[in-house]
Design a protein around this motif. Structure first.
Motif, PDB file in Angstrom:
ATOM      1  N   ALA A 257     -11.210  27.135  24.981  1.00 34.71           N
ATOM      2  CA  ALA A 257     -10.545  28.419  25.242  1.00 34.71           C
ATOM      3  C   ALA A 257      -9.074  28.395  24.848  1.00 34.71           C
ATOM      4  CB  ALA A 257     -10.693  28.794  26.714  1.00 34.71           C
ATOM      5  N   SER A 258      -8.464  27.226  24.816  1.00 30.44           N
ATOM      6  CA  SER A 258      -7.035  27.135  24.492  1.00 30.44           C
ATOM      7  C   SER A 258      -6.761  27.159  22.988  1.00 30.44           C
ATOM      8  CB  SER A 258      -6.445  25.861  25.096  1.00 30.44           C
ATOM      9  OG  SER A 258      -6.922  24.723  24.392  1.00 30.44           O
ATOM     10  N   PHE A 259      -7.803  27.163  22.182  1.00 28.48           N
ATOM     11  CA  PHE A 259      -7.626  27.100  20.724  1.00 28.48           C
ATOM     12  C   PHE A 259      -7.632  28.500  20.119  1.00 28.48           C
ATOM     13  CE2 PHE A 259      -9.462  26.712  16.404  1.00 28.48           C
ATOM     14  CZ  PHE A 259      -8.434  25.993  15.822  1.00 28.48           C
ATOM     15  N   ASP A 260      -6.669  28.743  19.226  1.00 32.31           N
ATOM     16  CA  ASP A 260      -6.612  30.000  18.492  1.00 32.31           C
ATOM     17  C   ASP A 260      -6.812  29.683  17.012  1.00 32.31           C
ATOM     18  OD1 ASP A 260      -6.108  32.471  17.389  1.00 32.31           O
ATOM     19  OD2 ASP A 260      -3.970  32.475  17.869  1.00 32.31           O
ATOM     20  N   PRO A 261      -7.947  30.098  16.433  1.00 30.48           N
ATOM     21  CA  PRO A 261      -8.228  29.749  15.034  1.00 30.48           C
ATOM     22  C   PRO A 261      -7.283  30.381  14.024  1.00 30.48           C
ATOM     23  CG  PRO A 261     -10.063  30.989  15.997  1.00 30.48           C
ATOM     24  CD  PRO A 261      -9.036  30.816  17.060  1.00 30.48           C
ATOM     25  N   THR A 262      -6.540  31.399  14.422  1.00 24.78           N
ATOM     26  CA  THR A 262      -5.624  32.041  13.479  1.00 24.78           C
ATOM     27  C   THR A 262      -4.268  31.341  13.419  1.00 24.78           C
ATOM     28  OG1 THR A 262      -4.878  33.616  15.160  1.00 24.78           O
ATOM     29  CG2 THR A 262      -6.719  34.291  13.747  1.00 24.78           C
ATOM     30  N   SER A 263      -3.979  30.501  14.388  1.00 21.27           N
ATOM     31  CA  SER A 263      -2.693  29.789  14.369  1.00 21.27           C
ATOM     32  C   SER A 263      -2.926  28.347  13.943  1.00 21.27           C
ATOM     33  CB  SER A 263      -2.043  29.826  15.755  1.00 21.27           C
ATOM     34  OG  SER A 263      -2.784  29.055  16.660  1.00 21.27           O
TER      35      SER A 263
END
Length: 161
Positions: free
Chosen positions: A116-122
């Protein structure tokens, strides 16, 4: 017995999805960005195909394959049975069918929090590779917790038999 079969199936699916993502991130990191740019989407299309996700991805996103969208789909799409999030939710549900689920459930929740802490766009391929490694380690800890809780003999407190 059926609960264990289902838990094993979903842990294996999540692990396989992370391994495919790891291979794709390695490919993208190995080639200079300017040389790889025309092939990035084709690379992600290959990842989707290898997991049987191309058709569902195209239906969910409108057809064109983009790297961040493909990563988001493979990690977070709740309706895709091989997405990591779908698998972790399924493991949690099946654990509730078993006694003494507290330790495995704690490990499953830890992997879910990391996901949940991962943002694929960053970030780029290196950040994806790091996150996938952490997910694989977390799935390994979940596997170990399942083995210790349910399949290893408990030491006798009396010392007999």
């Amino acid at each position: 017995a059926y609960s264990f079969l289902e838990i094993g199936r979903f842990v294996e699916r999540a692990d396989m999805t992370t391994r495919v993502l790891e291979v794709e991130a390695d490919i993208l990191m190995a080639v200079p960005e300017e040389g790889m740019r025309p092939f990035v989407d084709v690379t992600w299309l290959a990842a989707l195909r290898s997991l049987g996700a191309e058709q569902m991805y195209r239906r969910a996103t409108g057809g064109v394959v983009h790297g961040a969208d493909a990563v988001r789909f493979l990690l977070f799409e709740p309706s895709f049975p091989r997405s990591v999030e779908h698998c972790l939710i399924a493991v949690s549900r099946w654990l509730l069918e078993l006694p003494r689920e507290d330790v495995p459930m704690t490990e499953c929740a830890a992997v879910t929090r990391r996901l949940a802490s991962f943002d694929p766009t960053s970030g780029g391929a290196d950040e994806l590779l790091h996150m996938v490694d952490e997910l694989q380690q977390g799935l390994g800890l979940l596997h170990d917790a399942l083995g210790t809780t349910y399949f290893l003999p408990t030491p006798s407190l009396t010392g007999a038999g």
